[in-house]
Each structure stands twice: as C-alpha cells, then as structure tokens.
Design a protein around this motif. Structure first.
Motif, PDB file in Angstrom:
ATOM      1  N   UNK A  20    -180.333  36.584   4.090  1.00 38.80           N
ATOM      2  CA  UNK A  20    -179.605  37.443   5.011  1.00 38.80           C
ATOM      3  C   UNK A  20    -180.470  37.665   6.246  1.00 38.80           C
ATOM      4  N   UNK A  21    -179.854  37.809   7.390  1.00 37.61           N
ATOM      5  CA  UNK A  21    -180.626  38.030   8.610  1.00 37.61           C
ATOM      6  C   UNK A  21    -180.882  39.504   8.855  1.00 37.61           C
ATOM      7  N   UNK A  22    -180.266  40.376   8.083  1.00 34.17           N
ATOM      8  CA  UNK A  22    -180.486  41.792   8.373  1.00 34.17           C
ATOM      9  C   UNK A  22    -180.607  42.654   7.111  1.00 34.17           C
ATOM     10  N   UNK A  23    -179.502  43.054   6.530  1.00 32.84           N
ATOM     11  CA  UNK A  23    -179.529  44.022   5.439  1.00 32.84           C
ATOM     12  C   UNK A  23    -179.856  43.348   4.112  1.00 32.84           C
ATOM     13  N   UNK A  53    -164.339  41.500   2.842  1.00 35.56           N
ATOM     14  CA  UNK A  53    -163.771  40.317   3.489  1.00 35.56           C
ATOM     15  C   UNK A  53    -164.158  39.084   2.684  1.00 35.56           C
ATOM     16  N   UNK A  69    -169.493  45.208   2.048  1.00 30.13           N
ATOM     17  CA  UNK A  69    -170.557  45.942   2.729  1.00 30.13           C
ATOM     18  C   UNK A  69    -170.449  47.413   2.359  1.00 30.13           C
ATOM     19  N   UNK A  80    -175.259  44.385   1.234  1.00 29.87           N
ATOM     20  CA  UNK A  80    -174.202  43.381   1.223  1.00 29.87           C
ATOM     21  C   UNK A  80    -174.141  42.752  -0.161  1.00 29.87           C
TER      22      UNK A  80
ATOM     23  N   UNK B 345    -176.273  35.329   8.370  1.00 29.22           N
ATOM     24  CA  UNK B 345    -175.165  36.281   8.235  1.00 29.22           C
ATOM     25  C   UNK B 345    -175.651  37.630   8.724  1.00 29.22           C
ATOM     26  N   UNK B 346    -174.931  38.234   9.636  1.00 29.48           N
ATOM     27  CA  UNK B 346    -175.303  39.588  10.056  1.00 29.48           C
ATOM     28  C   UNK B 346    -174.077  40.483  10.037  1.00 29.48           C
ATOM     29  N   UNK B 347    -174.349  41.747   9.842  1.00 21.64           N
ATOM     30  CA  UNK B 347    -173.292  42.752   9.929  1.00 21.64           C
ATOM     31  C   UNK B 347    -173.810  43.859  10.814  1.00 21.64           C
ATOM     32  N   UNK B 348    -173.118  44.112  11.898  1.00 20.03           N
ATOM     33  CA  UNK B 348    -173.560  45.174  12.796  1.00 20.03           C
ATOM     34  C   UNK B 348    -172.412  46.145  13.030  1.00 20.03           C
ATOM     35  N   UNK B 360    -168.916  41.288  11.370  1.00 21.97           N
ATOM     36  CA  UNK B 360    -169.640  40.491  10.379  1.00 21.97           C
ATOM     37  C   UNK B 360    -169.601  39.051  10.868  1.00 21.97           C
ATOM     38  N   UNK B 362    -170.839  35.158  10.509  1.00 19.89           N
ATOM     39  CA  UNK B 362    -171.455  34.114   9.692  1.00 19.89           C
ATOM     40  C   UNK B 362    -171.631  32.905  10.596  1.00 19.89           C
ATOM     41  N   UNK B 373    -165.697  38.533  11.205  1.00 16.92           N
ATOM     42  CA  UNK B 373    -164.785  39.546  10.675  1.00 16.92           C
ATOM     43  C   UNK B 373    -164.948  40.809  11.508  1.00 16.92           C
TER      44      UNK B 373
END
Lengths: 210, 413
Positions: A20-23, A53, A69, A80, B345-348, B360, B362, B373
């Motif tokens: 993962x790039x963050x969380x 999703x 999430x 995640x 993959x990031x979610x901000x 989100x 990808x 998303x």
C-alpha cells in the motif's frame, strides 16, 4: 504501520499485509472477513465505515477484489481491507450491513457496477442504474460509450420503439485510446468534421465558396 | 336551554367512526416526491408511504444524475479528469479540485510548495463559505423564510466574481493541476478577498439573525429529524451533519493536510443532532472559514505555486515551452501520455463542505488511473433517510432534506 497487522495475524490465520502507498492494508481470506471487521470495529475503535468498493483485475484470477476502508474517529487512522472473490463468474462476498448499516448503499453500488453479490444483504438491488439493466458498467469489458439497451419502462419502450443508445464518445473528442501508438492516443479532437465548410445545398451553394 | 346542548348525535357519530376505524387507518397512501421537485434540490426521488400526514416508510431512489465518472476516469489522464471533479459537488467545485489533486499527489508522493498549499486552503475555505451560504439560504427557503436566501445569494455572487478573477470561470473552475494549481493568484486579489471578508461578516450576522431566533424557523426545525451519535457513525454520515450529532470529526484537525494545523480555528459540535443544530453548525463553520482565510492572507508565503521538481507531473510554464526544447518535450509527454505515476493504491479523504470526500486511486503506472473510486459524502448522508424519515410529518421532509444539504451531482457521480 504494520503493528496492527502483527497483532491481528495470530488471531486470523491467512491474514496478510498488502502493499500500500499510504494506510495499513491487509489481504483477508473471504471467510474471515466478518470476524475481522467486527474485531476492528469493537476492539480497535474503527467506528466509521468510509467506503466499500471493488477492483476488476480483468484477466487475472481471482478477478474481483472488494476493498473496505475503515476510519477510527478516536485515533484518526485508516485501515484498508481487501478480500478476493473466489468465483470469477459469479463473484460473491459476505455482506457487512449487520455490522455497519451504512454499508447498505455501498454494497448496492458495488453490486450495481461490478455484479458482485453480497450474501446476506437485506435488499440487494441496483442503485445508480435502473432495475433490470442487463450489464455491469464498471467491469473492464464494458465499453466506455455504453451498449444499446431497452428503455427502463417497458410500456414506453413498446410505444416509442426508442432505445438507450451508446454515447458517441470513444474515438471522439479528447478520449485517449488505450494501447495504441501514441500518435493515435493523443488526446485531440479526432472527429474534425464540424470544422469543415458545409455547403448550404438548399440555397444552391454559397457565394462564400468561391 | 339545556335541551339544545344535548350532544347525543355527536356521541353517535363517534361510536360509528370507531366501528370503521380499522379499515380507515389500515390504508396507507403511497406518495412519490421527485425526481423533479423543488424540495429535493436536484433529481432525488422519494417513495413514501403515508398514514395521514405521518410518514411510515421512505425510500430514496438515486441515480438520475449518474454519468459514470468513475468509468470516464479510467479512460483519461489524471489532469484530464480535473474538470469532471467540478461536476461532483457543483456548489463547491474548488474544494473538489483540491481533494482530487491531493489524492493523486499522494500517489506520486509529491509535496506541494507552501504557497500552493496556502492558495489551496484559501480556495477550499472560500468554497466552503459559498456552499454553506447556499445551504443556509435554501434551507431557510425550504422552511418558508425567503429573505435569507436573497442575502446569501448576493454574497455568493461576490464570491463567484472572486473565483472568476482567480480561475477564469465562475462555476466550473478546474483550478488545480496534479502538482500545483493552474495559475498564481492575480495581483491585488488577496486584498479583494480580505475586503470581502470584512464586509461579509456583518451581513452574515444579519442573515443569521433572520433565522437563529426566528420563532417559525425554530418551531419547524427543533427536535425534527434527530440523528443520534451512534446512528450517524453507523451510517457513515460526515461533515457538518455528523458534527451536529455531537461527533468531533473534522479531518482538517484530526489528520491535517495542506498545513491546516498552522491555522487557528474551532470546530463547532452540536448537541442534539436535529435540523436546527445542523443549521447552527453551518453558520458557525462559515465564521471559522473567514477566520482561516484571514490567517492565510496574513501569512501568505512567497515562492512557487507548483511543485518545480515534479518535471514529469506538472506541465512547464507556457513561456518556457515556446523557447526551450526540453520543456517542449516535457509538455508534450504530459499532455499526450499524462503525468508519470508510480504503481500503488492510495485513499485520500478531504473535509469538504458537504462532508468527507474520498478518492481511492489504483494505479498500474502510467498516466491513466486503473481504477478511481469516488466516496461522496452526499451519497452516504442520504442513505440514512429510510432510518430517520419514518415518524416525521410529510411537511417535515422539506426541512429535513434542506438540513442534510446534499448535492445530487456528487451523490450519483
């Protein structure tokens, strides 16, 4: 970052960290999904479900991954959780509506867009597209322009003989085609016919032509 | 005299009515509001079952404004998608632009310079003011108070003039780029924003005076549509609606982005979670936004308004493109192939006026997202309607919808 996953791994066999790039992210076997999310909610204070999703991996198998999430209001952290659908043809995962009532619409949307069934969902039906729409639009094989279909209302369709037509979009203005040479995927209005001079035939030609 | 007041017949009528009571009350009436109805602020449709005036069941039907933004995003480069984010919450397009750019920058692990961050904070807060002004204005109108709407729209008009000067467009601003913003603030613009804030606060107070202690408004909103703390969290309600229910969740404070931690501001929290609280929270948030904007103006940093080291992401300036070969190639690559992004993959999530807007992303590398998303706050905020609407009167629905302050463009995507 991986502390959370380390503390969970002994209790949930098969749970693995996910790149993962963050969380913090974890890959969860589909059978452990419900106990894992319940544990995160009750013991790790992940009280807010942000999002549900899916991702369509096209040719790979397993083809569909469902992504959750969660957010902890108390500690200000995200997590995640990703689970793969075992069956590529009829993908399904257990529903988490019983844990988070807010998942109801998210799961309906994911079903609507990807055709993933959420087992145990109280009312799994389409939400953004109309009832009876035959395709799953966010699957990779679905074309951007859409596919010709019947109108939602059968009576009106019968009477008018009208159909829902694909949007004249692919190959049109400012859509980069995938996988073709760069000269073809350059985002530029490809259909230049609107700029060409049109003869006004009804008036028997135009003086400006000469 | 006594004979005239004998009310035997009325008693008889009562007895006869009670004999028919079962079949009269057993019949619920189905009523359909929308998809095109002034109450629903867009194209929301509500399928309701009424017992007299009392709502027994309420089922929202959404999707009338579905445009497939997520599918579209998979087919175009990151920068090309910025205009589509304008059309999510079209009341506050600048805040959407910022949230989207931040998400993609997080994927690229890119820090924007302080001046760019300050501009983004400023436009987000201006967008918040604009959105909440509309929220308060039309909410008052839903409850029968026309005048506040006139006040707030006059102020929004001034804001639009400011937006136009900054971005070139009043409504669909498309202001951010991945790695910066489209252009620097014009000369004298900060002063104009400052002047706007000065003249705006008294007018805001005047507007709120029309509503805050307005007997009719209070009667219609107090205790109506109460969302408990637990319900709000369980249904994923965010933004002012969640804070009105007493949950202290503001991502600007809890997970500061864009340097929000440098600025001093308060997060208003409600106590009861009814429609009246939701109005109070919005009014207070506008005041706090003005506070933030004033601090931004005071500490406005010098420097670049885009990340200069992000050569493969932010297109070079026009002057350089026309004079230097390397910049020309760079620009060509960014425009044709899109900004060069790593896999991941990031979610901000950003604290937008309507609630938490999340992206989100990808990526499999390259200039086009593999999957994008959009987690839209209005979608989640509406999903609680089947829970809170039953038990209210039909006339409360207008107030309830007004207080939730949703935008269908964002809900349906």
């Amino acid at each position: 970052m991986s502390e959370l996953i380390d503390s969970l791994q002994p209790r949930f066999e098969g749970l693995e960290p996910r790149p993962s790039s963050d969380h913090p992210a974890m890959q969860c076997p589909v059978g452990l999904l419900l106990p894992l999310i319940e544990c995160l909610r009750d013991e790790f204070s992940y009280s807010l479900l942000c999002d549900v999703t899916a991702i369509d991996w096209e040719e790979e198998s397993p083809r569909f991954s469902v992504v959750y999430h969660l957010y902890s209001v108390k500690e200000g952290r995200y997590v995640r959780i990703v689970t793969n659908c075992e069956d590529d043809e009829n993908p399904s995962v257990p529903s988490i509506v019983a844990l988070y009532p807010g998942a109801n619409w998210h799961e309906r949307e994911t079903f609507d867009m990807f055709g993933i069934r959420f087992e145990g969902h109280p009312d799994l039906k389409r939400i953004l597209m109309w009832d009876g729409y035959p395709y799953y639009p966010l699957r990779k094989e679905f074309p951007l322009a859409g596919i010709e279909t019947e109108l939602p209302d059968a009576e009106i369709a019968e009477e008018t003989k009208a159909k829902v037509l694909p949007a004249p979009m692919m190959g049109g203005p400012f859509v980069a085609a995938d996988g073709s040479p760069m000269s073809k995927s350059e985002p530029r209005a490809k259909d230049q016919s609107w700029t060409e001079w049109k003869k006004k035939e009804a008036l028997g030609g135009n003086d400006l032509d000469k | 005299m006594a004979t005239t007041t004998k009310e035997i017949s009325i008693g008889d009528m009562g007895a006869r009515a009670s004999a028919h009571q079962d079949e009269l009350q057993g019949e619920n009436m189905a009523i359909n509001v929308g998809p095109s109805h002034p109450t629903t602020h867009g194209v929301l449709r509500l399928m309701m079952e009424l017992d007299g005036d009392l709502i027994k069941k309420c089922e929202p039907v959404v999707g009338y404004l579905h445009r497939g933004d997520e599918k579209i995003a998979e087919n175009m480069t990151y920068n090309q998608f910025v205009p589509y984010t304008d059309r999510l919450d079209y009341i506050a397009p600048l805040a959407n632009n910022v949230a989207y750019a931040m998400a993609v920058e997080k994927l690229a692990d890119l820090e924007v310079p302080p001046r760019c961050a300050a501009i983004r904070v400023m436009v987000s807060e201006l967008a918040r003011i604009s959105s909440h002004l509309l929220g308060i204005g039309v909410y008052g109108m839903d409850a029968g108070a026309w005048t506040p709407f006139m006040y707030t729209f006059t102020e929004r008009e001034k804001l639009y003039t400011l937006f136009e000067e900054l971005t070139g467009a009043r409504f669909t601003t498309s202001y951010t780029r991945i790695g910066g913003v489209a252009r620097d603030v014009p000369e004298g613009w900060l002063q104009k924003v400052s002047d706007f804030c000065d003249q705006f606060l008294p007018i805001l107070e005047e507007t709120c005076n029309l509503l805050t202690r307005n007997r009719i408004f209070m009667d219609r909103t107090e205790g109506v549509g109460v969302i408990s703390k637990e319900d709000a969290l369980a249904y994923g309600i965010t933004g002012p609606n969640l804070r009105a229910s007493g949950v202290d969740l503001d991502l600007r404070k809890d997970r500061p982005y864009l340097g929000y931690d440098q600025y001093d501001f308060d997060v208003p929290i409600g106590t009861t979670g009814d429609c009246y609280d939701r109005y109070l929270i919005r009014a207070e948030e506008v005041r706090q936004s003005v506070r933030i904007i004033r601090q931004v103006i005071k500490s406005f940093p010098e420097g670049s308004w885009y990340a200069e080291d992000a050569k493969k992401i932010y297109a070079p300036q026009k002057g350089k493109i026309l004079t230097s070969m390397e910049e020309l190639i760079q620009n060509f690559m960014i425009v044709t192939e899109g900004p060069r992004m790593p896999e991941g993959e990031v979610y901000f999530e950003a604290e937008n006026p309507k609630g938490i807007l999340g992206f989100f992303v990808v990526s499999k590398g390259g200039g086009v997202p593999y999957r994008l998303k959009i987690r839209s706050p209005s979608f989640c905020n509406l999903s609680i309607l089947p829970k809170i609407a039953p038990g209210l009167y039909l006339s409360d629905i207008t107030v309830l919808l007004g207080s939730l302050d949703f935008v269908m463009g964002e809900c349906d995507r």
